[in-house]
Scaffold this motif. Structure first.
Motif, short mmCIF file in Angstrom:
data_model
loop_
_atom_site.label_atom_id
_atom_site.label_comp_id
_atom_site.label_asym_id
_atom_site.label_seq_id
_atom_site.Cartn_x
_atom_site.Cartn_y
_atom_site.Cartn_z
N GLU A 19 0.40 -0.96 0.54
CA GLU A 19 -0.35 0.07 0.04
C GLU A 19 0.94 0.92 0.15
O GLU A 19 0.20 2.30 -0.45
N ASP A 20 2.05 1.26 0.77
CA ASP A 20 3.09 1.86 0.81
C ASP A 20 4.09 1.71 0.35
O ASP A 20 4.33 0.80 0.56
N GLU A 21 5.47 3.62 0.86
CA GLU A 21 6.06 2.77 0.83
C GLU A 21 7.72 2.31 1.57
O GLU A 21 8.32 2.27 1.64
N ILE A 128 -5.81 3.86 -1.67
CA ILE A 128 -4.67 4.55 -1.51
C ILE A 128 -5.01 5.82 -1.63
O ILE A 128 -3.74 6.26 -1.66
#
Length: 248
Positions: A19-21, A128
């Motif tokens: 979903e993210d870094e 997201i």
């Protein structure tokens, strides 16, 4: 960001969406969403870039390039989407001409394979508000980043025009957690704030020495992080290293 690690046996290149870094396992999308290639690529390339300022003052004949920034690495690879069934073992005994004449036994069409791949790396995800970050794993390669660009060449078809094979040419741009990125910037400057991720074997005095050049500032770091027991650091723990005024 290290790209090559001992991962054990990763026989087929796979792409896992996050979903993210942060690439936190809690932010990993369901394993059913992972994309695995039918046939591993013959090669891949990793590009590293360093930018320099090469401006020259008027009248100067030479100039020493001055470092500006190190760009995130890029991973380039090609792989195949196949609907003939030959690569996935479903068309044993069949010739390619039989497959083209609709005798294929592949379970998943080329279009469906491409749609799965695009869902993992390309499509905007409403929850997201962006495409997924991805972790690419194969052999000793582990690459974390986002899709930069993609070209898909279709090169084999049924008489009806339905594609039976395609080649994806893909570039991924490396990405790291924002806190870690900030912590990696100007790592040896004692007058800047740093974020560090604790690694196995790290101690607070050792980390203080790396950043400030002297281990004696570890108590200030412990205080800034509200550490009750600074001797028990956990690998993966993030620590805040504040600006300090050095004293002799």
């Amino acid at each position: 960001m290290g790209l090559f690690k001992n991962l054990g046996k990763v026989e087929k290149l796979r792409i896992a969406p996050y979903e993210d870094e942060t690439f936190d396992e809690g932010k990993k999308v369901s394993k059913t969403e992972e994309f695995s290639v039918l046939a591993n690529p013959e090669k891949y390339s990793v590009k590293y870039s360093v930018e320099h300022n090469t401006d020259q003052a008027e009248g100067e004949s030479h100039n020493n390039p001055k470092y500006r920034v190190s760009s995130s690495p890029e991973l380039k690879l090609d792989f195949i989407f196949d609907g003939t069934g030959i690569l996935d073992g479903h068309s044993k005994g069949l010739k390619l001409v039989d497959t083209i004449n609709k005798k294929t036994t592949s379970n998943t069409s080329v279009i469906d394979q491409i749609e799965h791949f695009k869902k993992v790396v390309f499509y905007y995800e409403g929850d997201i508000h962006k495409p997924y970050h991805v972790k690419i794993l194969w052999g000793s390669l582990i690459f974390q980043g986002v899709l930069s660009d993609m070209t898909i060449d279709f090169n084999l078809f049924k008489p009806s025009g339905e594609p039976l094979r395609a080649i994806a040419k893909v570039t991924f741009k490396g990405a790291i957690d924002d806190d870690l990125r900030k912590g990696l910037t100007k790592v040896n400057s004692p007058d800047l704030t740093h974020i560090r991720v604790v690694k196995e074997g790290d101690t607070l005095p050792l980390m203080a020495e790396r950043i400030y050049g002297d281990p004696k500032y570890y108590l200030e770091v412990a205080k800034a992080n509200n550490l009750i027991n600074f001797r028990r650091l956990r690998p993966g723990q993030k620590l805040f290293f504040p600006p300090i005024e050095k004293v002799s």
